[in-house]
Design a protein around this motif. Structure first.
Motif, PDB file in Angstrom:
ATOM      1  N   ASP A   1       0.818  -1.219   0.000  1.00 19.70           N
ATOM      2  CA  ASP A   1       0.000   0.000   0.000  1.00 19.70           C
ATOM      3  C   ASP A   1       0.848   1.264   0.000  1.00 19.70           C
TER       4      ASP A   1
ATOM      5  N   GLU B   1      -1.297   1.116  14.471  1.00 16.71           N
ATOM      6  CA  GLU B   1      -2.095   1.719  13.396  1.00 16.71           C
ATOM      7  C   GLU B   1      -3.567   1.708  13.780  1.00 16.71           C
TER       8      GLU B   1
ATOM      9  N   GLU C   1       1.940  -6.981   9.901  1.00 16.79           N
ATOM     10  CA  GLU C   1       0.728  -7.708   9.475  1.00 16.79           C
ATOM     11  C   GLU C   1       1.036  -8.999   8.737  1.00 16.79           C
TER      12      GLU C   1
HETATM   13  C1  GCU Z   1      -2.376  -1.620   6.894  1.00 13.67           C
HETATM   14  C2  GCU Z   1      -0.934  -1.420   6.539  1.00 13.67           C
HETATM   15  C3  GCU Z   1      -0.645  -0.053   5.984  1.00 13.67           C
HETATM   16  C4  GCU Z   1      -1.818   0.386   5.107  1.00 13.67           C
HETATM   17  C5  GCU Z   1      -3.023   0.517   6.008  1.00 13.67           C
HETATM   18  C6  GCU Z   1      -4.235   0.960   5.236  1.00 13.67           C
HETATM   19  O1  GCU Z   1      -2.550  -1.747   8.168  1.00 13.67           O
HETATM   20  O2  GCU Z   1      -0.012  -1.703   7.526  1.00 13.67           O
HETATM   21  O3  GCU Z   1       0.526  -0.109   5.248  1.00 13.67           O
HETATM   22  O4  GCU Z   1      -1.540   1.578   4.470  1.00 13.67           O
HETATM   23  O5  GCU Z   1      -3.334  -0.726   6.561  1.00 13.67           O
HETATM   24  O6  GCU Z   1      -4.983   0.085   4.830  1.00 13.67           O
HETATM   25  O7  GCU Z   1      -4.422   2.146   5.059  1.00 13.67           O
END
Ligand code: GCU
Length: 593
Positions: free
Chosen positions: A179, A501, A412
């Motif tokens: 992502d 997160e 993850e």
């Molecule tokens: C995940 C991931 C991120 C990603 C985020 C999202 O948790 O670790 O890299 O950008 O979700 O979906 O925004």
């Protein structure tokens, strides 16, 4: 210099193995004698990977009447170094493949010097050619590497070519889908580093993990330095120790100091450390702090700390490109400072040294990780070896940064024997070089147990870690099973836990129903933050939070044409630098901590 008061327990301790060195790596490149090779480089886009077969790195010119070459680096595409190629040319926005970079250079200092080409980072893999000869290669888009070129250089008119490729592959890190934007190019500084014939190759200087007045230091000299004198000085602390290198060119010492001001976010004190040996002298600003976990608390300088963090990618959204300079670092870190943070999660890969060193100066604790992001090929032996090398390159570069608090081994990943073995190997790779930081990994496996009406997680690997980190998107990817203030957690109850997160998407300036996710509105994002903050008080071992994410960032799988348009809109700040409503909620929450 007065030595009386300083109880020098000169323990000529060969702290061998603890700080064994991973391959050829020169510590503190920015403290060395540098000739910058940054600037405009010539470039050739090699979509079908024909360049190597045609030996374009020879940069041949037609001699006679009949020969001709269907390439030339002159008068063609020019690209900035450092920078990604995607933001420099609209045709390269989505480009994934090979680009050849080339430039000529003279050498400023040759006499009696050893010379190394240093690349801060090249994304993702590359081969390096000097004066028509392949001299090295590297894989991994976010860590530095160096190549000795002492005997391959001419005083003038050297021709350097770098074959750069950023094609995603299943055995890489990150792998096929991630992502963030797959920026390609020579994305960080390139230097020609010159050193004396024998030089200070590597050193580690840090405060003991627990003792507030004990410094451990090791120095490794380049080959051929047996019995060479080494002097370690910290003038401000009245420290000066003379050592002698052993048969491996190593010298180590552990000594007491008095009146040391320990580094912390409130007072990010750094001391000038000077290491001298023979004709070589390296200086660096280094901070000293104690860091450890006790029970469910994280202690910094013997006080429990709550981590007020935020994550950001190494990207300047306004420029739709990789961050690579001091000015870029200042932009990102100033926004985090304004939010009231005392920590940054550098997601999801080691970011450039300007960001790391400036963060330390500004008093940010740091979480650094390698891009073991979701679906990595854990069974693949090469991938494992590459990951081990990548994490050691990261640690070798930043092990003297006292701000570095967490080494993150993964993000993850799903439980499996292969995954466990892979991550265990990475932990060992970390410990081979550094045992003073906390190890963590981010998990997204917390689930609501309806019977027990509480959140739980079952991944035994957490026991291998010092701190457990959880990515949980309540109100976005997951709806609330109970009202947020009733959402009780029982996750890793005897370990410190960080919410690494959480968050949701909002298009800056868009208002809408705060209860409707598809409003993509600031109102919805703001309420989501209030709800998550309400839940945080039900997590007994919560010792830090890190909203995802500081700025909206580029992502190739964010397809909604109007609300996303290739942007992940979970930023607290928009791609144009405007703060969304949720930013103020987070700022106010951090004020309470
Ligand atoms: C995940 C991931 C991120 C990603 C985020 C999202 O948790 O670790 O890299 O950008 O979700 O979906 O925004």
């Amino acid at each position: 210099m007065k030595h009386t008061k300083i109880h020098c327990f000169l323990l000529l301790v060969i702290i061998s193995l603890q700080t064994a060195l991973a391959g050829e790596f020169m510590t503190n490149i920015y403290g060395r004698n540098l000739q910058s090779l940054n600037g405009k480089w010539n470039a050739i886009i090699d979509l079908y990977d024909q360049g190597r077969k045609n030996k374009i790195y020879l940069n041949k010119k037609p001699q006679g009447k009949t020969d001709f070459y269907e390439y030339s680096f002159e008068n063609g595409l020019r690209l900035n170094v450092p920078s990604d190629w995607n933001s420099q040319n609209p045709e390269l926005k989505y480009y994934e493949g090979t680009v050849w970079y080339a430039r000529r250079f003279d050498v400023q200092q040759v006499e009696n010097k050893r010379l190394f080409l240093y690349f801060g980072a090249v994304s993702y893999r590359c081969k390096v050619y000097l004066n028509g000869i392949e001299i090295g290669s590297h894989e991994g888009g976010f860590t530095p590497f160096q190549i000795e070129v002492t005997n391959q250089l001419n005083a003038t008119d050297n021709f350097l070519a770098v074959e750069v490729n950023n094609t995603r592959t299943a055995d890489a890190m990150p792998a096929m889908a991630f992502d963030w934007w797959n920026y390609g190019g020579i994305t960080r500084d390139v230097f020609l580093v010159s050193t004396p014939q024998t030089f200070i190759e590597d050193y580690t200087v840090h405060l003991d993990k627990y003792k507030a007045d004990r410094i451990n230091a090791t120095v490794k000299l380049s080959a051929g330095s047996v019995n060479s004198p080494v002097v370690i000085e910290i003038p401000e602390l009245n420290v000066k120790h003379k050592l002698t290198a052993n048969e491996k060119g190593m010298a180590a010492i552990s000594f007491n100091v008095k009146k040391i001001e320990r580094w912390s976010p409130q007072s990010p004190k750094l001391y000038k450390v000077i290491i001298t040996s023979g004709n070589d002298k390296v200086e660096e600003l280094i901070g000293f702090r104690n860091l450890y976990v006790k029970g469910i608390d994280i202690y910094l300088n013997d006080k429990p700390i709550f981590l007020k963090s935020v994550s950001f990618h190494e990207e300047i959204p306004q420029r739709k490109g990789r961050a690579f300079s001091e000015a870029d670092a200042a932009m990102l870190l100033t926004e985090a400072k304004a939010l009231g943070c005392n920590m940054i999660r550098l997601a999801h890969y080691p970011q450039n040294e300007y960001t790391v060193r400036m963060a330390e100066k500004m008093g940010f604790l740091l979480w650094e990780e390698i891009p073991v992001w979701q679906g990595i090929n854990f069974e693949n032996k090469d991938t494992k070896a590459k990951a081990g090398n990548m994490i050691q390159e990261m640690i070798m570069r930043d092990k003297n940064r006292c701000a570095l608090t967490f080494w993150g081994v993964a993000n993850e990943t799903q439980p499996s024997a292969a995954r466990n073995e892979f991550l265990k190997y990475l932990i060992n790779c970390c410990h081979e070089i550094d045992t003073t930081r906390l190890l963590t990994s981010a998990f997204d496996l917390v689930r609501f147990n309806k019977e027990k009406t509480m959140f739980e997680m079952n991944d035994p690997f957490i026991k291998e870690l010092d701190v457990v980190a959880i990515n949980k998107y309540m109100g976005w990817y997951h709806s609330w099973p109970v009202s947020p203030d009733k959402a009780v957690w029982n996750v890793a109850p005897d370990q410190p836990l960080i919410i690494s997160e959480f968050g949701g998407e909002a298009l800056y300036g868009q208002s809408g129903d705060e209860n409707v996710a598809s409003s993509w509105s600031e109102d919805y994002q703001a309420k989501l933050y209030r709800d998550n903050i309400a839940m945080f008080s039900n997590i007994p071992n919560l010792r830090g939070v890190s909203p995802w994410v500081l700025f909206d960032f580029r992502s190739p799988f964010r397809f909604h044409p109007t609300n996303q348009d290739g942007w992940n809109r979970k930023g607290l700040v928009s791609d144009q630098g405007f703060r969304k409503k949720a930013w103020y909620i987070m700022r106010d929450y951090y004020k309470t901590k």
